[in-house]
Design a protein around this motif. Sequence first.
Motif, mmCIF file in Angstrom:
data_model
loop_
_atom_site.group_PDB
_atom_site.id
_atom_site.type_symbol
_atom_site.label_atom_id
_atom_site.label_comp_id
_atom_site.label_asym_id
_atom_site.label_seq_id
_atom_site.Cartn_x
_atom_site.Cartn_y
_atom_site.Cartn_z
ATOM 1 N N PHE A 63 0.898 -1.300 0.149
ATOM 2 C CA PHE A 63 0.175 0.069 -0.027
ATOM 3 C C PHE A 63 1.014 1.210 -0.106
ATOM 4 N N HIS A 64 2.274 1.150 -0.381
ATOM 5 C CA HIS A 64 3.031 2.350 -0.411
ATOM 6 C C HIS A 64 2.696 2.902 -1.737
ATOM 7 N N GLN A 65 2.339 4.285 -1.929
ATOM 8 C CA GLN A 65 2.119 4.956 -3.277
ATOM 9 C C GLN A 65 3.493 5.047 -4.066
ATOM 10 N N HIS A 66 4.612 5.321 -3.370
ATOM 11 C CA HIS A 66 6.017 5.439 -4.244
ATOM 12 C C HIS A 66 5.995 3.884 -4.779
ATOM 13 N N ASN A 67 5.834 3.017 -4.401
ATOM 14 C CA ASN A 67 5.855 1.376 -4.785
ATOM 15 C C ASN A 67 4.904 0.945 -6.041
ATOM 16 N N TYR A 86 11.175 -0.194 -15.515
ATOM 17 C CA TYR A 86 10.287 0.365 -14.283
ATOM 18 C C TYR A 86 11.296 1.225 -13.590
ATOM 19 N N ARG A 87 12.279 0.613 -13.147
ATOM 20 C CA ARG A 87 13.235 1.386 -12.013
ATOM 21 C C ARG A 87 13.649 2.688 -13.010
ATOM 22 N N ILE A 88 14.078 2.883 -14.097
ATOM 23 C CA ILE A 88 14.698 3.788 -14.918
ATOM 24 C C ILE A 88 13.575 4.985 -14.861
ATOM 25 N N LEU A 96 16.090 9.406 -7.152
ATOM 26 C CA LEU A 96 16.862 7.887 -6.827
ATOM 27 C C LEU A 96 16.930 7.703 -5.502
ATOM 28 N N ASP A 97 16.838 8.723 -4.598
ATOM 29 C CA ASP A 97 16.906 8.418 -3.109
ATOM 30 C C ASP A 97 15.655 7.741 -2.740
ATOM 31 N N LYS A 98 14.364 8.101 -3.170
ATOM 32 C CA LYS A 98 13.231 7.501 -2.927
ATOM 33 C C LYS A 98 13.180 5.940 -3.464
ATOM 34 N N VAL A 99 13.849 5.785 -4.794
ATOM 35 C CA VAL A 99 13.897 4.353 -5.407
ATOM 36 C C VAL A 99 14.886 3.503 -4.451
ATOM 37 N N GLU A 100 15.842 3.917 -3.828
ATOM 38 C CA GLU A 100 16.948 3.116 -3.169
ATOM 39 C C GLU A 100 16.337 2.962 -1.773
ATOM 40 N N ALA A 101 15.401 3.932 -1.182
ATOM 41 C CA ALA A 101 14.673 3.645 -0.012
ATOM 42 C C ALA A 101 13.803 2.534 -0.037
#
Length: 133
Positions: A63-67, A86-88, A96-101
């Motif tokens: 349920f994480h909106q960034h995911n 998707y990652r790109i 990048l910081d939120k993706v790595e989180a």
Amino acid sequence: KESVKTASEWRVEAQTAFNAYIRYRDRGQPCISCNASGDHDGLGGYWDAGHYRSRGAAKHLSFHQHNCHKQCHKCNRYLSGNVVEYRIRLIDRIGLDKVEALECNNDTVKHDITYLRRIKQIFKAKLKAKKKQ
């Protein structure tokens, strides 16, 4: 009826409400993985709410909106999320910081019925509010 629902039934309902919100939130965006757009309305059918880290691998991020972002069902269902692309594009959207989180988040969370009921209420209300705008 609600008092006899199991946690798994509440999870399905919460996920349905969350996914509907994500598809509507991203309705003007192309597919997060392949950049495809179409004349589809973004409310289901051709479009899925695709999770970057899958619900099976990272249930705590369900349920994480960034995911989660709008994704064509070809990428989501037949290309297993097309995660490299998707990652790109996810980095372009959220940074990048939120993706790595997201990638480093390995919490263990058990969603109880109270939580799932609340998630369903929150995302139904958010969808309703977005549609009014």
